[in-house]
Scaffold this active site. Structure first.
Site, short mmCIF file in Angstrom:
data_model
loop_
_atom_site.label_atom_id
_atom_site.label_comp_id
_atom_site.label_asym_id
_atom_site.label_seq_id
_atom_site.Cartn_x
_atom_site.Cartn_y
_atom_site.Cartn_z
N CYS A 37 2.43 11.72 61.47
CA CYS A 37 3.11 11.48 62.75
C CYS A 37 2.70 10.10 63.27
O CYS A 37 1.52 9.77 63.35
CB CYS A 37 2.70 12.57 63.74
SG CYS A 37 3.38 12.35 65.39
N ASP B 5 -4.73 19.73 77.69
CA ASP B 5 -4.81 18.95 76.47
C ASP B 5 -6.14 19.05 75.72
O ASP B 5 -6.16 19.38 74.55
CB ASP B 5 -4.48 17.47 76.77
CG ASP B 5 -4.27 16.65 75.52
OD1 ASP B 5 -3.42 17.07 74.71
OD2 ASP B 5 -4.93 15.62 75.35
N CYS C 161 17.35 25.47 68.96
CA CYS C 161 17.88 24.30 68.26
C CYS C 161 19.19 24.58 67.51
O CYS C 161 19.92 23.65 67.19
CB CYS C 161 16.86 23.77 67.25
SG CYS C 161 15.31 23.25 68.00
C1 B12 Z 1 -3.67 17.15 68.52
C2 B12 Z 1 -2.43 16.88 69.33
C3 B12 Z 1 -1.54 15.94 68.86
C4 B12 Z 1 -1.64 15.37 67.45
C5 B12 Z 1 -1.14 16.47 66.49
C6 B12 Z 1 0.20 17.06 66.95
C7 B12 Z 1 0.53 18.49 66.70
N1 B12 Z 1 0.03 19.18 65.76
O1 B12 Z 1 1.34 18.95 67.43
C8 B12 Z 1 -0.72 14.12 67.54
C9 B12 Z 1 -1.56 12.89 67.86
C10 B12 Z 1 0.11 13.80 66.30
C11 B12 Z 1 0.14 14.48 68.75
C12 B12 Z 1 1.38 13.92 68.99
C13 B12 Z 1 2.14 14.21 70.12
N2 B12 Z 1 1.75 14.92 71.18
CO1 B12 Z 1 0.13 16.01 71.24
N3 B12 Z 1 -1.26 17.27 71.35
C14 B12 Z 1 -2.21 17.58 70.54
C15 B12 Z 1 -3.05 18.73 71.11
C16 B12 Z 1 -4.34 18.13 71.69
C17 B12 Z 1 -3.39 19.84 70.12
C18 B12 Z 1 -2.20 20.31 69.27
C19 B12 Z 1 -2.58 21.44 68.33
O2 B12 Z 1 -3.51 22.15 68.55
N4 B12 Z 1 -1.82 21.61 67.28
C20 B12 Z 1 -2.00 22.78 66.41
C21 B12 Z 1 -0.62 23.41 66.19
C22 B12 Z 1 -0.63 24.66 65.32
O3 B12 Z 1 -0.18 23.81 67.47
P1 B12 Z 1 1.03 23.05 68.16
O4 B12 Z 1 1.16 21.70 67.57
O5 B12 Z 1 0.92 23.12 69.63
O6 B12 Z 1 2.21 23.94 67.52
C23 B12 Z 1 3.00 24.73 68.25
C24 B12 Z 1 4.43 24.64 67.78
O7 B12 Z 1 4.61 23.64 66.83
C25 B12 Z 1 4.70 26.02 67.33
N5 B12 Z 1 4.77 26.32 65.97
C26 B12 Z 1 3.95 25.95 65.00
N6 B12 Z 1 4.34 26.57 63.87
C27 B12 Z 1 5.45 27.33 64.14
C28 B12 Z 1 6.24 28.14 63.31
C29 B12 Z 1 7.37 28.77 63.87
C30 B12 Z 1 8.19 29.64 63.01
C31 B12 Z 1 7.71 28.56 65.24
C32 B12 Z 1 8.94 29.15 65.80
C33 B12 Z 1 6.88 27.76 66.04
C34 B12 Z 1 5.75 27.15 65.47
O8 B12 Z 1 3.67 26.84 67.70
C35 B12 Z 1 2.52 26.13 67.96
C36 B12 Z 1 1.89 26.78 69.16
O9 B12 Z 1 2.80 26.88 70.21
C37 B12 Z 1 -2.09 19.28 72.22
C38 B12 Z 1 -2.81 19.86 73.46
C39 B12 Z 1 -3.33 21.24 73.19
N7 B12 Z 1 -4.60 21.46 73.49
O10 B12 Z 1 -2.61 22.11 72.73
C40 B12 Z 1 -1.22 18.03 72.58
C41 B12 Z 1 0.25 18.24 72.92
C42 B12 Z 1 0.84 19.21 71.91
N8 B12 Z 1 0.84 16.92 72.71
C43 B12 Z 1 1.78 16.61 73.52
C44 B12 Z 1 2.58 15.43 73.42
C45 B12 Z 1 3.38 15.03 74.66
C46 B12 Z 1 2.62 14.71 72.23
C47 B12 Z 1 3.60 13.59 71.84
C48 B12 Z 1 5.02 13.77 72.38
C49 B12 Z 1 3.00 12.23 72.31
C50 B12 Z 1 3.77 10.98 71.92
N9 B12 Z 1 4.90 10.69 72.57
O11 B12 Z 1 3.35 10.23 71.07
C51 B12 Z 1 3.54 13.69 70.28
C52 B12 Z 1 4.54 14.73 69.75
C53 B12 Z 1 4.47 14.96 68.27
C54 B12 Z 1 5.07 16.31 67.88
N10 B12 Z 1 6.32 16.33 67.42
O12 B12 Z 1 4.42 17.34 68.03
C55 B12 Z 1 2.02 17.71 74.54
C56 B12 Z 1 3.30 18.47 74.17
C57 B12 Z 1 4.21 18.79 75.35
C58 B12 Z 1 5.43 19.54 74.88
N11 B12 Z 1 6.50 19.43 75.65
O13 B12 Z 1 5.43 20.21 73.87
C59 B12 Z 1 0.68 18.55 74.41
C60 B12 Z 1 0.85 20.04 74.65
C61 B12 Z 1 -0.32 17.94 75.43
C62 B12 Z 1 -0.07 18.46 76.86
N12 B12 Z 1 -0.99 19.25 77.42
O14 B12 Z 1 0.93 18.17 77.47
N13 B12 Z 1 -0.47 15.43 69.52
#
Ligand code: B12
Length: 385
Positions: A222, A135, A196
């Protein structure tokens, strides 16, 4: 097999010894295909501010650990069958997201990864480097989980696993060990993997429209973020918060991939008062007592004030008449955002009965934001001007 430090069989045995059933390996490389996704996230200002700023550290594990050879991704399930995700019925009770009801997952996963490291070092029979990432590291955890084959990204942005749906925490172990299987199948991230289909329940159910398009989250909308961000809650999100005190599970509760995916939890027994906490208690416990109650969970990192603020909003949304006396005391709280949100909550519950006391608070209020929230008491028809 001697060009591997750890064979596939050894890896599987070590994982089994720790009770890990979702483990994947991928050779450590720069995730070039993540770059445009990540750039767009920051450029469009959809970031929450809780993640690391955009940098090479987010894309390339070698920037974190120059000698890294392999990224080992794990997913730990946390949702158990006995838990119910329904909202509480009593007006006094708030709701805490399932992920935050038990022992802080950072602690649990880091402990598992450190035991994993010890076992793998024994297998390799040489001193090795390890960097456990859970995380808070710059790595994008979901990207490594996907690249290592643990699941696919759903339209909610969540990593969806076959066995446990989205209810998993993710961890990544970087190591300089060469692990068999790391270079096997996972080339590019399987973005295209259709998990999905035509389902878009998460997009339509999101209370604030934070999922602005498939796979595209505006983190600032969110509700999970809103419950964690300090300050006065922006008006447009207050009603949507409902009785959420920490986190939001809506995009997960509606996901068909989560049906019948409950798992035995490694996170200790549920802390019942934390699932549906007593909102009035949150407002009346001392800081120390409140932290004692929540300190071991992932919901404590922003401190007690944010719990109180969220409880105030939840009581306003619940139209809790029994909360009025406590909310009135919060009109004089040292923190302006708590004074502000109390004035708002009192307006939701009973503006007629509380107008005088809020107007008095307005008259001595020095904070501009809090004054705005109290102004309704002046603007009432019987206000003297
Ligand atoms: C900051 C953060 C948050 C922020 C911002 C969320 C966000 N952007 O996802 C907030 C506070 C809102 C949040 C909420 C939640 N979070 Co959070 N969060 C993080 C954190 C620290 C960084 C996320 C990040 O860098 N985002 C930047 C974006 C670009 O990356 P991403 O969100 O991971 O996006 C991925 C997908 O969305 C996908 N994607 C993005 N664009 C596209 C486009 C296409 C075409 C496709 C196919 C895919 C795709 O690819 C990205 C990389 O894999 C991570 C831990 C980490 N270091 O990664 C945990 C993490 C993502 N969170 C987690 C959790 C559990 C949650 C919540 C469920 C908590 C809750 N119940 O309240 C919610 C879920 C919200 C949601 N729908 O995403 C888990 C997710 C587990 C999982 N099964 O996915 C993580 C991985 C923590 C962990 N180590 O377990 N979170």
């Amino acid at each position: 097999m001697d060009h591997y430090d750890v064979t596939k069989e050894q890896l599987d045995l070590a994982a089994a010894a720790l009770g890990l059933d979702l483990v994947g390996v991928v050779s450590a490389r720069r995730l070039d295909e993540l770059e445009p996704v990540l750039r767009r996230y920051y450029d469009e200002q959809r970031d929450s501010g809780f993640e690391h700023p955009f940098s090479e550290l987010r894309l390339d594990p070698r920037a974190l650990m120059p000698a890294v050879q392999t990224a080992i991704a794990i997913a730990l399930p946390y949702h158990t069958a006995s838990e119910s995700l329904r909202h509480p019925t009593g007006r006094r009770h708030g709701a805490v997201s399932v992920y935050a009801q038990r022992t802080d997952y950072h602690r649990v996963l880091k402990d598992v990864l450190s035991r994993f490291s010890a076992l793998l070092e024994t297998c390799a029979a040489r001193p090795a480097q390890f960097l456990p990432c859970v995380d808070t590291s710059p790595l994008v955890d979901r990207a490594y989980a996907t690249a290592a084959g643990l699941g696919a990204i759903g339209k909610s942005g969540m990593l969806i696993t076959k066995t446990y749906g989205t209810y998993v925490f993710l961890g990544v172990l970087l190591t300089d060990l060469r692990v068999e299987g790391a270079d096997a199948l996972h080339g590019a991230l399987p973005w295209g993997t259709e998990v999905c289909g035509t389902c878009d329940l998460c997009l339509t159910a999101c209370p604030t429209g934070a999922l602005i398009a498939p796979y595209t989250l505006d983190a600032k909308r969110c509700l999970s973020y809103i419950t964690q961000e300090h300050g006065i809650v922006p008006p447009e999100f207050r009603a949507s918060l409902g009785r959420r005190v920490w986190g939001c599970d809506t995009c997960q509760t509606v996901c068909p991939r989560n049906e019948d995916r409950a798992a035995p939890s490694t996170f200790g027994p549920p802390v019942t008062p934390l699932a549906y906490p007593d909102l009035l208690e949150i407002l009346t416990l001392s800081n120390r007592a409140l932290m004692k109650r929540i300190g071991h969970t992932a919901a404590a990192w922003r401190g007690p004030a944010i719990w109180r603020r969220n409880a105030i909003v939840a009581l306003g949304n619940a139209r809790s008449v029994e909360a009025i006396p406590v909310l009135v005391t919060y009109l004089a709280h040292a923190r302006p955002e708590l004074r502000a949100m109390s004035a708002w909550a009192l307006a939701q519950i009973d503006p007629e009965a509380t107008r005088t006391v809020v107007r008095q608070a307005y008259d001595v209020e020095t904070d501009e934001g809090a004054r705005c929230e109290m102004a309704w008491a002046r603007e009432a028809p019987d206000a003297k001007g």
